[in-house]
Design a protein around this motif. Structure first.
Motif, PDB file in Angstrom:
ATOM      1  N   PHE A 196       0.823  -1.132   0.053  1.00 24.18           N
ATOM      2  CA  PHE A 196      -0.173   0.123  -0.029  1.00 24.18           C
ATOM      3  C   PHE A 196       0.820   1.208  -0.140  1.00 24.18           C
ATOM      4  N   ALA A 197       0.341   2.341  -0.847  1.00 24.00           N
ATOM      5  CA  ALA A 197       1.156   3.549  -0.711  1.00 24.00           C
ATOM      6  C   ALA A 197       0.411   4.379   0.549  1.00 24.00           C
ATOM      7  N   TYR A 198       1.343   5.040   1.200  1.00 29.78           N
ATOM      8  CA  TYR A 198       1.176   6.009   2.232  1.00 29.78           C
ATOM      9  C   TYR A 198       1.556   7.376   1.882  1.00 29.78           C
ATOM     10  N   LEU A 199       0.756   8.265   2.499  1.00 30.20           N
ATOM     11  CA  LEU A 199       1.175   9.685   2.217  1.00 30.20           C
ATOM     12  C   LEU A 199       2.356  10.058   3.303  1.00 30.20           C
ATOM     13  N   MET A 200       3.389  10.511   2.679  1.00 29.27           N
ATOM     14  CA  MET A 200       4.847  11.053   3.599  1.00 29.27           C
ATOM     15  C   MET A 200       5.138  12.364   3.310  1.00 29.27           C
ATOM     16  N   SER A 201       5.409  12.895   4.273  1.00 25.23           N
ATOM     17  CA  SER A 201       5.674  14.516   4.160  1.00 25.23           C
ATOM     18  C   SER A 201       6.549  14.906   5.081  1.00 25.23           C
ATOM     19  N   ASN A 202       7.080  16.197   5.416  1.00 22.83           N
ATOM     20  CA  ASN A 202       7.804  16.723   6.396  1.00 22.83           C
ATOM     21  C   ASN A 202       6.769  17.136   7.554  1.00 22.83           C
ATOM     22  N   GLN A 203       5.729  17.192   7.497  1.00 26.14           N
ATOM     23  CA  GLN A 203       4.809  17.447   8.580  1.00 26.14           C
ATOM     24  C   GLN A 203       3.632  16.516   8.674  1.00 26.14           C
ATOM     25  N   ALA A 204       2.965  16.615   9.716  1.00 27.15           N
ATOM     26  CA  ALA A 204       1.748  15.629  10.087  1.00 27.15           C
ATOM     27  C   ALA A 204       0.595  16.299   9.064  1.00 27.15           C
ATOM     28  N   LEU A 205      -0.172  15.241   8.107  1.00 27.51           N
ATOM     29  CA  LEU A 205      -1.111  15.361   7.422  1.00 27.51           C
ATOM     30  C   LEU A 205      -2.367  14.684   7.859  1.00 27.51           C
ATOM     31  N   HIS A 206      -3.356  15.305   8.238  1.00 29.21           N
ATOM     32  CA  HIS A 206      -4.665  14.555   8.611  1.00 29.21           C
ATOM     33  C   HIS A 206      -5.591  14.699   7.508  1.00 29.21           C
ATOM     34  N   THR A 207      -5.762  15.956   6.805  1.00 25.09           N
ATOM     35  CA  THR A 207      -6.931  15.966   5.945  1.00 25.09           C
ATOM     36  C   THR A 207      -6.267  16.555   4.569  1.00 25.09           C
ATOM     37  N   SER A 208      -7.285  16.408   3.655  1.00 28.35           N
ATOM     38  CA  SER A 208      -6.599  17.063   2.149  1.00 28.35           C
ATOM     39  C   SER A 208      -6.584  18.566   2.380  1.00 28.35           C
ATOM     40  N   ASP A 209      -7.231  19.061   3.418  1.00 24.89           N
ATOM     41  CA  ASP A 209      -7.033  20.606   3.588  1.00 24.89           C
ATOM     42  C   ASP A 209      -5.315  20.853   4.018  1.00 24.89           C
ATOM     43  N   ASP A 210      -4.809  19.961   4.611  1.00 21.96           N
ATOM     44  CA  ASP A 210      -3.392  19.923   5.018  1.00 21.96           C
ATOM     45  C   ASP A 210      -2.322  19.972   3.903  1.00 21.96           C
ATOM     46  N   VAL A 211      -2.972  18.975   3.101  1.00 22.65           N
ATOM     47  CA  VAL A 211      -2.095  18.498   1.952  1.00 22.65           C
ATOM     48  C   VAL A 211      -1.965  19.670   0.795  1.00 22.65           C
ATOM     49  N   ARG A 212      -3.142  20.559   0.946  1.00 23.00           N
ATOM     50  CA  ARG A 212      -3.201  21.690  -0.037  1.00 23.00           C
ATOM     51  C   ARG A 212      -1.814  22.582   0.212  1.00 23.00           C
ATOM     52  N   GLU A 213      -1.417  22.453   1.232  1.00 27.22           N
ATOM     53  CA  GLU A 213      -0.312  23.505   1.510  1.00 27.22           C
ATOM     54  C   GLU A 213       1.019  22.579   1.120  1.00 27.22           C
ATOM     55  N   GLN A 214       1.116  21.591   0.631  1.00 27.35           N
ATOM     56  CA  GLN A 214       2.361  20.837   0.149  1.00 27.35           C
ATOM     57  C   GLN A 214       2.442  20.962  -1.201  1.00 27.35           C
ATOM     58  N   LYS A 215       3.719  20.648  -1.495  1.00 26.88           N
ATOM     59  CA  LYS A 215       4.025  20.441  -2.873  1.00 26.88           C
ATOM     60  C   LYS A 215       4.206  18.619  -3.084  1.00 26.88           C
ATOM     61  N   VAL A 216       3.087  18.355  -3.741  1.00 26.60           N
ATOM     62  CA  VAL A 216       3.021  16.830  -3.669  1.00 26.60           C
ATOM     63  C   VAL A 216       3.271  16.294  -5.133  1.00 26.60           C
ATOM     64  N   TRP A 217       4.074  15.195  -5.152  1.00 28.25           N
ATOM     65  CA  TRP A 217       4.579  14.352  -6.158  1.00 28.25           C
ATOM     66  C   TRP A 217       3.425  13.201  -6.615  1.00 28.25           C
ATOM     67  N   VAL A 218       3.249  13.108  -8.034  1.00 26.29           N
ATOM     68  CA  VAL A 218       2.515  12.053  -8.529  1.00 26.29           C
ATOM     69  C   VAL A 218       3.544  11.390  -9.702  1.00 26.29           C
TER      70      VAL A 218
END
Length: 334
Positions: free
Chosen positions: A141-163
């Motif tokens: 399974f793929a998990y969301l990994m970042s430099n800070q805690a991400l709980h919701t999609s609102d949190d993710v909006r502030e990030q630079k996300v790779w696909v």
């Protein structure tokens, strides 16, 4: 006369006996990984069992480029095959996306409960497009990994996300959460994490460690987003030039090898999770409300992808029903 016939028969058979096919296969898997060890062992076995008539030469570590590049080189016969992520096959056969839709599976047992039904469907779809599917690999399974805690999609909006480059499902899922992801080939991810071009990825545990991505990340959102499947495909025209008996040998050895790799991958994922925790990775637990919000996001994405024809809706609905039946049976048994 008898000697002449025997000699003539031997001469006629010599070209067949000496003819050999070399399958040049590219992969992003780094040298020294368990995947490459299994694949090299399979190649040795195939060479021995076919008396050298079928040989496999691997190009590991992305030296032949991204999945997109590998598929292009297969089409122009520079390569005969590749280990290709399911997402990169979306434009070739939409059936390859069945396992990759977000929040489809809750655990590995559910994946294995449907594979005997849908693996053959994927294999036939690729065959119709000129590819022989030699194996499907359970990548975890793929998990969301970042430099800070991400709980919701609102949190993710502030990030630079790779696909991953060409991964329509991941791109659509993030865009439904009002995130504009950055598409890059796998080979560019580590450098992009270093430079800050991206700071958030979705990956399985073993890949995060094998590719050293984990050294640039500190938090993992502890909910599986999607299941990762890899494929080993070869050009059908090339494969069909191999005699039927040798084709069966290749297929049988690869089937056994992929079964072993699935067991190994399951163990490796568990060990990788433990290693990440020991090295300071923080696993972020979600509330039920957070989980439900992610599930709703996935539901919208799956609906949009259906409208765009990214996956075969009828097959997916059948798979959903099978999963629901499996869950009910499992709950009743417990």
């Amino acid at each position: 006369m008898i000697r002449f016939i025997a000699l003539l028969s031997a001469l006629l058979l010599m070209p067949l006996a000496s003819h050999a096919t070399t399958l040049k296969i590219a992969t992003l898997a780094p040298q020294g990984t368990s995947w490459m060890k299994h694949m090299r062992a399979a190649a040795d076995d195939i060479k021995q069992r076919t008396d050298g008539r079928v040989k496999i030469r691997y190009f590991p570590g992305g030296i032949q480029g991204s999945d997109k590049s590998v598929l292009r080189k297969i089409r122009i016969r520079q390569l005969q095959g590749g280990a290709i992520a399911a997402g990169a096959l979306a434009q070739i056969a939409k059936e390859t996306q069945l396992y990759s839709l977000p929040f489809t599976f809750r655990n590995l047992d559910e994946v294995r409960a449907v594979r005997s039904t849908f693996d053959p469907i994927i294999k036939q779809a690729l065959a119709d497009k000129g590819f022989v599917l030699l194996g499907i690999s359970e990548g975890g399974f793929a998990y969301l990994m970042s430099n800070q805690a991400l709980h919701t999609s609102d949190d993710v909006r502030e990030q630079k996300v790779w696909v991953p480059e060409g991964d329509v499902i991941s791109k659509t899922t993030f865009e439904n959460g009002d995130v504009q992801p950055i598409a890059l080939p796998v080979s560019d991810v580590y450098t992009s994490l270093q430079t800050g071009l991206i700071n958030t990825i979705a990956a399985n545990m073993t890949s995060a460690i094998a590719l050293q991505w984990h050294t640039k990340l500190s938090h993992t959102t502890d909910i599986p987003l999607t299941f990762l499947m890899g494929t080993l495909v070869v050009d059908a025209k090339t494969f069909n030039k191999i005699n039927a008996d040798d084709q069966r040998i290749v297929e049988d050895i690869m089937a056994a090898t992929f079964a072993k790799m699935d067991e190994q991958n399951e163990q490796d994922e568990a060990k990788a999770r433990q290693a990440l925790q020991q090295n300071g990775m923080e696993f972020v637990a979600l509330t039920e409300a957070d989980k439900q919000a992610w599930a709703e996001l996935a539901k919208r994405s799956v609906a949009e992808l259906a409208g765009e024809g990214v996956y075969p809706v009828e097959h997916y609905q059948k798979m959903q029903q099978m999963l629901e039946d499996y869950r009910q049976q499992t709950a009743a048994a417990n």
